[in-house]
Design a protein around this motif. Structure first.
Motif, short mmCIF file in Angstrom:
data_model
loop_
_atom_site.label_atom_id
_atom_site.label_comp_id
_atom_site.label_asym_id
_atom_site.label_seq_id
_atom_site.Cartn_x
_atom_site.Cartn_y
_atom_site.Cartn_z
N ALA A 176 0.86 -1.19 0.00
CA ALA A 176 0.00 0.00 0.00
C ALA A 176 0.89 1.23 0.00
N ASN A 177 0.45 2.30 -0.65
CA ASN A 177 1.24 3.53 -0.69
C ASN A 177 1.39 4.10 0.73
N ILE A 178 2.60 4.56 1.04
CA ILE A 178 2.92 5.04 2.37
C ILE A 178 3.56 6.42 2.28
N LEU A 179 3.21 7.29 3.21
CA LEU A 179 3.88 8.58 3.36
C LEU A 179 4.87 8.48 4.50
N ILE A 180 6.08 8.99 4.28
CA ILE A 180 7.12 8.96 5.31
C ILE A 180 7.62 10.38 5.54
N LYS A 181 7.76 10.73 6.80
CA LYS A 181 8.36 12.01 7.18
C LYS A 181 9.67 11.70 7.87
N CYS A 182 10.76 12.13 7.25
CA CYS A 182 12.11 11.85 7.75
C CYS A 182 12.74 13.19 8.13
N ALA A 190 20.09 12.16 15.64
CA ALA A 190 18.76 11.61 15.86
C ALA A 190 17.79 12.22 14.86
N THR A 191 17.26 11.39 13.96
CA THR A 191 16.30 11.84 12.96
C THR A 191 14.96 11.16 13.22
N GLN A 192 13.95 11.93 13.54
CA GLN A 192 12.64 11.36 13.79
C GLN A 192 12.02 10.92 12.47
N VAL A 193 11.48 9.70 12.46
CA VAL A 193 10.85 9.14 11.27
C VAL A 193 9.43 8.72 11.61
N GLN A 194 8.47 9.23 10.83
CA GLN A 194 7.06 8.89 11.03
C GLN A 194 6.47 8.41 9.72
N MET A 195 5.52 7.46 9.81
CA MET A 195 4.90 6.92 8.61
C MET A 195 3.41 6.72 8.81
N ALA A 196 2.67 6.84 7.69
CA ALA A 196 1.23 6.60 7.67
C ALA A 196 0.86 6.13 6.27
N PHE A 197 -0.26 5.42 6.16
CA PHE A 197 -0.76 5.06 4.84
C PHE A 197 -1.23 6.33 4.13
N GLU A 198 -0.98 6.40 2.83
CA GLU A 198 -1.37 7.59 2.07
C GLU A 198 -2.87 7.85 2.16
N LYS A 199 -3.68 6.80 2.17
CA LYS A 199 -5.13 6.98 2.20
C LYS A 199 -5.64 7.38 3.59
N GLU A 200 -4.77 7.23 4.61
CA GLU A 200 -5.12 7.64 5.97
C GLU A 200 -3.97 8.45 6.54
N ALA A 201 -3.66 9.56 5.89
CA ALA A 201 -2.46 10.33 6.21
C ALA A 201 -2.44 10.87 7.64
N ASN A 202 -3.61 11.03 8.24
CA ASN A 202 -3.66 11.57 9.60
C ASN A 202 -3.55 10.50 10.67
N LYS A 203 -3.48 9.23 10.28
CA LYS A 203 -3.37 8.13 11.24
C LYS A 203 -1.92 7.65 11.30
N LEU A 204 -1.21 8.10 12.32
CA LEU A 204 0.21 7.76 12.47
C LEU A 204 0.37 6.28 12.84
#
Length: 226
Positions: free
Chosen positions: A129-135, A160-174
């Motif tokens: 599934a498509n994923i959004l990543i914030k690095c 230290a680099t914070q990395v967060q991911m969510a599904f593209e279709k649910e971008a607000n759900k970490l």
């Protein structure tokens, strides 16, 4: 068979997807040279493998092919390594595949430092599934087709680099929130996966780190023992 061009002069390495693949009995065939791969691992790349002469194929030979039920039985099965254009240092990722005659399939990755430099992460999305990543402060889209995405965060002094991911279709759900140790002395190969134990979360990461010092020592050894 696919001919090997001169871009492969820097050598190839292999990385096993998991322990079942790492335990396989495989031989590297480069022209007339045969080399049993003794350092195959899911945690690190193999040592650099010799290249065949120009115009000769690279072949990975499975001596323990699961196709033993074939009639007549196959003593081994060869996999010809494809020759993607523009790759100067191939990393061959070996994946389990029950449908293949060898029980394996391969993916050739560009592992050159020009396209995958220090202080960066090359990320593969294997989840489906498509994923959004914030690095750090940078956001990237990881397509669900194994296409690698290179991310180079703005590095901090404490690494230290914070990395967060969510599904593209649910971008607000970490779904993933962690810290990666990315410095200008390292580079990270990362695979986004579905954890076997869902209590660990919906998204997991397989990570292979390499240091600049490690690469320098290897290059020195290769020049000493070509």
């Amino acid at each position: 068979m696919t001919a090997v061009s001169s871009v492969y002069g820097q050598g190839a390495k292999i990385l096993a997807w998991d322990e079942s693949v790492a335990q396989r009995k495989l031989v590297w065939v480069a022209g007339e040279k045969l080399q049993l791969i003794e350092d195959l691992s899911e945690r690190s790349r193999t040592s650099r493998l010799p290249m065949p002469a120009e115009g000769k194929p690279m072949i990975l030979r499975a001596l323990d092919t699961p196709s033993a039920t074939a009639k007549p039985p196959l003593p081994h099965t060869d996999m010809v390594i494809p020759n993607p254009q523009g790759i100067t240092r191939p990393l061959i990722l070996l994946l389990p595949d029950k449908k293949a005659a060898t029980g394996l399939r391969l993916l050739v990755v560009d592992d050159s430092q020009q396209g995958f430099g220090w202080g960066s992460a090359k990320i593969f999305n294997t989840f489906g599934a498509n994923i959004l990543i914030k690095c750090g402060e940078k956001v990237a889209r990881l397509p669900a087709n194994w296409t690698p995405v290179l991310v180079r965060p703005d590095l901090k002094p404490d690494a230290a680099t914070q990395v967060q991911m969510a599904f593209e279709k649910e971008a607000n759900k970490l779904l993933y929130d962690s810290v990666w140790n990315i410095t200008d002395q390292t580079r990270i190969l990362a695979f986004i996966i579905k954890p076997e134990d869902l209590r660990q979360g919906e998204l997991g990461v397989k990570m292979i780190a390499e240091s600049r010092e490690q690469a320098a020592l290897e290059n020195k050894a290769a020049q000493t023992n070509p």
